[in-house]
Write an enzyme that holds these catalytic residues in place. Structure first.
Site, PDB file in Angstrom:
ATOM      1  N   ARG A 136      -5.028 -17.273  38.013  1.00 54.73           N
ATOM      2  CA  ARG A 136      -5.891 -16.641  37.004  1.00 54.73           C
ATOM      3  C   ARG A 136      -7.307 -17.186  37.064  1.00 54.73           C
ATOM      4  O   ARG A 136      -8.218 -16.644  36.459  1.00 54.73           O
ATOM      5  CB  ARG A 136      -5.335 -16.861  35.602  1.00 54.73           C
ATOM      6  CG  ARG A 136      -4.017 -16.166  35.314  1.00 54.73           C
ATOM      7  CD  ARG A 136      -3.340 -16.740  34.085  1.00 54.73           C
ATOM      8  NE  ARG A 136      -4.048 -16.425  32.857  1.00 54.73           N
ATOM      9  CZ  ARG A 136      -3.646 -15.491  31.997  1.00 54.73           C
ATOM     10  NH1 ARG A 136      -2.554 -14.804  32.267  1.00 54.73           N
ATOM     11  NH2 ARG A 136      -4.310 -15.253  30.897  1.00 54.73           N
ATOM     12  N   LYS A 157     -16.663   1.448  46.979  1.00 58.68           N
ATOM     13  CA  LYS A 157     -15.258   1.145  46.671  1.00 58.68           C
ATOM     14  C   LYS A 157     -14.349   1.757  47.728  1.00 58.68           C
ATOM     15  O   LYS A 157     -13.441   1.126  48.240  1.00 58.68           O
ATOM     16  CB  LYS A 157     -14.877   1.700  45.291  1.00 58.68           C
ATOM     17  CG  LYS A 157     -15.357   0.889  44.130  1.00 58.68           C
ATOM     18  CD  LYS A 157     -14.545  -0.337  43.886  1.00 58.68           C
ATOM     19  CE  LYS A 157     -15.145  -1.690  44.162  1.00 58.68           C
ATOM     20  NZ  LYS A 157     -16.511  -1.974  44.261  1.00 58.68           N
ATOM     21  N   TRP A 200     -10.892 -20.970  31.412  1.00 59.13           N
ATOM     22  CA  TRP A 200     -11.928 -20.182  32.099  1.00 59.13           C
ATOM     23  C   TRP A 200     -13.089 -20.135  31.104  1.00 59.13           C
ATOM     24  O   TRP A 200     -13.012 -19.442  30.096  1.00 59.13           O
ATOM     25  CB  TRP A 200     -11.391 -18.789  32.415  1.00 59.13           C
ATOM     26  CG  TRP A 200     -12.415 -17.862  32.988  1.00 59.13           C
ATOM     27  CD1 TRP A 200     -13.199 -16.979  32.291  1.00 59.13           C
ATOM     28  CD2 TRP A 200     -12.803 -17.709  34.350  1.00 59.13           C
ATOM     29  NE1 TRP A 200     -14.032 -16.284  33.129  1.00 59.13           N
ATOM     30  CE2 TRP A 200     -13.819 -16.710  34.402  1.00 59.13           C
ATOM     31  CE3 TRP A 200     -12.409 -18.306  35.525  1.00 59.13           C
ATOM     32  CZ2 TRP A 200     -14.410 -16.301  35.589  1.00 59.13           C
ATOM     33  CZ3 TRP A 200     -13.004 -17.913  36.714  1.00 59.13           C
ATOM     34  CH2 TRP A 200     -13.985 -16.924  36.745  1.00 59.13           C
ATOM     35  N   CYS A 206      -7.851 -17.609  30.394  1.00 58.17           N
ATOM     36  CA  CYS A 206      -7.269 -18.953  30.387  1.00 58.17           C
ATOM     37  C   CYS A 206      -5.753 -18.863  30.525  1.00 58.17           C
ATOM     38  O   CYS A 206      -5.146 -17.842  30.274  1.00 58.17           O
ATOM     39  CB  CYS A 206      -7.610 -19.640  29.070  1.00 58.17           C
ATOM     40  SG  CYS A 206      -9.367 -19.600  28.717  1.00 58.17           S
TER      41      CYS A 206
HETATM   42  C1  AGP Z   1     -18.025  -5.346  45.721  1.00 53.57           C
HETATM   43  O1  AGP Z   1     -16.781  -4.684  45.569  1.00 53.57           O
HETATM   44  C2  AGP Z   1     -17.996  -6.427  46.765  1.00 53.57           C
HETATM   45  N1  AGP Z   1     -16.948  -7.347  46.532  1.00 53.57           N
HETATM   46  C3  AGP Z   1     -19.374  -7.054  46.992  1.00 53.57           C
HETATM   47  O2  AGP Z   1     -20.265  -6.019  47.282  1.00 53.57           O
HETATM   48  C4  AGP Z   1     -19.952  -7.857  45.809  1.00 53.57           C
HETATM   49  O3  AGP Z   1     -20.283  -7.004  44.755  1.00 53.57           O
HETATM   50  C5  AGP Z   1     -21.219  -8.548  46.305  1.00 53.57           C
HETATM   51  O4  AGP Z   1     -20.848  -9.421  47.352  1.00 53.57           O
HETATM   52  C6  AGP Z   1     -21.939  -9.349  45.204  1.00 53.57           C
HETATM   53  O5  AGP Z   1     -21.100 -10.369  44.753  1.00 53.57           O
HETATM   54  P1  AGP Z   1     -21.522 -11.150  43.414  1.00 53.57           P
HETATM   55  O6  AGP Z   1     -21.509 -10.150  42.303  1.00 53.57           O
HETATM   56  O7  AGP Z   1     -20.475 -12.215  43.238  1.00 53.57           O
HETATM   57  O8  AGP Z   1     -22.897 -11.730  43.619  1.00 53.57           O
END
Ligand code: AGP
Length: 633
Positions: free
Chosen positions: A27, A510, A77, A2
């Site tokens: 945020r 990643k 939030w 928040c």
């Molecule tokens: C992960 O680093 C990505 N941004 C992507 O794979 C993400 O995890 C996936 O799109 C799922 O998103 P969500 O958790 O909002 O459902």
């Protein structure tokens, strides 16, 4: 998390507070509100769900009627209670004279609320925050003056909290206080005016002279200045420091990117996700928004975990945990695949949908299909009130990760919070199904309690991280050196076994999604079935080789890779003093229960990917072709 903003000075407070809240919009929030004090009108509160524009429109209709030179404001939030006007801050006491805003989680709010209601206090929201206003009111009624009442009330709340409070009988002052290791509270000193905020960007345009409240401290703020004291009443002397960098940099808390800030926020995200949810006895966890009774859990015969991307990797870890702790058959599917299967589900099946945003199209479609097929659907979600939360809400319920807004597209703190949440869920299911020996359950409870501090150690944190500091220098040196060595690689291989195999997949994702280097994650046992043909001196191999039941096999994999001139980066246990002679680089994490070790093993992989991507000049927070939430199929 928040946003908090407060002002005391000679100017009209409302526009200053609204401006501060706008500077905190990055945020993330889902409702907003302000309280303005004046001699004439006492305290006036205005709140609105959604964005600040909704609040501004509400205020505009009053043509500037809300006048006063002291005000507090908040962007919420949601963690407890949906994002509605009723739950928006500020919250008031029964008399409507004391008004508070809050960031964090009052861990003991249910106990306090029960006590206060028994004394006749009437609550008007679903939030934990409201108890703070009534606690202050209780002490005012007992004869304390407002600052003293606020000090006593802050001493009664548990957990990581940042609070501001005002009272109609003292329209000249704001009280601000911190308990636990909540997000910071910064006090800014202007020329005959004072500011309080949850983050530097809210006030840097108005003053650069700031001081930070430490945990267990409060400030009594008037236009003339701030009087600091500890919650035990002893005065505190602290000098103001001059902040040199710009507001946007401040939004990143002294970190170069939101992703790095969020990597280093993980100890706090884990603490918020775990605290208040563990029990010293079966069923070992108390999951407030999960609607699975003991009998429901005992009647389950099968679990299917569904998600996309990084959340799908969390599901793979969840599978191991649910099988091991709850003795339940668990399978995992991509949301984009699950929706095409012939769904052989029934009321004895629990479908667990994992989603940070709660808005991922393939995951949502899968949840709807699972409900239609008769399964119970549970959501592990980071955004309160999201579609996934609503879809699961009237089925098996929601287990919220409390990671706060995740702004970097690459998911970091949400992922480890998902792993912590799935650990709590597996523990709870095991506790309900009597499949978990008591001594083993106690060991896990203790290991979960220790996890936030272990994550901090794994990230190189020392003491209570100063928001101005940014990443610990030692961590920066280590990973910048690795990035210099490996940023030109064209391919990376990540390998792990058992519960660490999903972390190898996550490390590869990643790296590829922010540095655009091709990377593959593989079960280490598969190397001989093909991938080992890839290895040569130009293909770095990241091997997760912790002190666990598959350690010796992982060491063999490392030796196989090095025999083919592969350069090996080992993720190892701190207690392992033998692996240094086997790998080119060793990144260590604290020893913990092997079932929770995926949470710690992820951290060096996130840092490795981040620094390589930065070294390659990539747009780390906004990688090419990617969106934070894939709301289309
Ligand atoms: C992960 O680093 C990505 N941004 C992507 O794979 C993400 O995890 C996936 O799109 C799922 O998103 P969500 O958790 O909002 O459902």
């Amino acid at each position: 998390m928040c946003g908090i903003m407060a002002y005391a000075g000679p100017q009209q407070a409302l526009p200053i507070v609204l401006d501060g809240l706008r500077r905190l919009e990055y945020r993330g929030y889902d409702s907003a509100g302000v309280a303005v004090l004046s001699e004439r009108a006492g305290v006036s509160v205005r709140r609105a769900p959604g964005k600040l524009d909704n609040l501004a429109s509400l205020l505009a209709r009053e043509n500037g009627a809300l006048r006063g030179t002291v005000a507090i404001g908040h962007t919420r939030w949601a963690t407890h209670g949906p994002p509605t006007e009723r739950n928006a801050h500020p919250h008031a006491d029964c008399a409507g004279e004391t008004v508070v805003t809050h960031n964090g989680i009052v861990e003991n709010y249910e106990t306090l609320k029960t006590q206060l209601e028994a004394e006749g206090h009437r609550f008007t929201s679903d939030t934990d925050t409201e108890v703070i206003a009534h606690l202050i009111e209780r002490h005012l009624t007992a004869g304390a003056d407002f600052p003293e009442a606020a000090r006593l009330a802050l001493g009664e709340i548990r957990g990581a909290n940042a609070v501001t409070a005002v009272n109609a009988r003292r329209p000249d002052l704001v009280v601000a206080g911190r308990t636990g290791h909540a997000g910071g509270l910064v006090v800014g000193k202007g020329d005959g005016e004072m500011f309080v905020a949850s983050d530097l960007p809210a006030i840097l345009e108005r003053t650069r002279d700031v001081l930070f409240l430490e945990s267990g401290e409060m400030a009594v703020v008037t236009s003339a200045g701030a009087q600091l004291l500890r919650l035990d009443g002893t005065p505190v002397e602290r000098r103001y420091q001059r902040v040199q960098y710009d507001p946007m940099a401040a939004a990143k808390g002294g970190y170069r990117h939101f992703m790095l800030k969020e990597i280093h926020e993980q100890p706090r995200a884990l603490l918020d996700t775990i605290q208040g949810r563990l029990l010293p006895h079966a069923p070992w966890a108390r999951l407030e928004d999960v609607r699975l009774t003991r009998d429901d859990a005992r009647a389950l015969r099968r679990v299917v975990l569904v998600a996309c991307g990084t959340a799908w990797h969390a599901c793979l870890v969840g599978k191991y945990l649910i099988e091991e702790l709850a003795g339940l058959n668990a399978e995992v599917d991509y949301g984009s695949e699950f929706r095409y299967r012939r769904l052989l589900l029934d009321e004895h099946t629990l479908v667990i949908a994992v989603s940070q945003s709660g808005e991922t199209a393939d995951t949502l479609v899968s949840m709807e299909a699972a409900r239609a097929a008769g399964a119970k659907v549970l959501g592990v979600v980071n955004v309160v009130g999201s579609q996934a939360a609503r879809l699961a809400g009237d089925s098996a319920g929601v287990l919220y990760t409390r990671a706060g807004p995740e702004i970097g597209v690459a998911s970091t703190k949400a992922f480890t919070a998902q792993l912590a949440a799935l650990s709590l869920l597996a523990l709870y299911l095991g506790g309900c199904r009597d499949g978990l020996p008591e001594d083993d359950a106690r060991r896990l409870v203790e290991a979960l309690e220790a996890l936030p501090d272990e994550a901090a150690a794994a990230l190189g944190h020392t003491g209570d991280m100063d928001p101005l500091q940014g990443a610990p220098p030692e961590s920066v040196r280590t990973y910048e050196a690795l990035a210099n060595r490996y940023h030109r690689a064209k391919d990376f291989l990540f390998i792990g076994r058992g519960i660490q195999y999903p972390i190898a997949l996550e490390g590869a994702l990643k790296l590829k999604e922010i540095s655009y280097i091709h990377a593959e994650g593989y079960p280490a046992g598969e190397m001989k079935h093909g991938p080992i043909a890839l290895i040569d001196r130009d293909v770095p191999v990241v091997a997760i080789a912790l002190r666990d039941p598959v350690y010796d096999k992982m060491v063999s994999n490392i030796q196989e890779a090095r025999a083919r001139e592969g350069q090996v980066i080992a993720i190892a246990s701190e207690s392992d003093d033998a692996i240094a002679s086997k790998a080119d680089t060793v990144l260590t994490i604290p020893d913990t229960d092997p079932r929770l070790a995926p949470i710690l093993a992820t951290l060096p992989l996130q840092l490795l990917s981040y620094y390589i991507a930065v070294r390659r000049g990539c747009d780390v927070d906004q990688p090419r072709n990617l969106a934070k939430s894939v709301t289309v199929e």
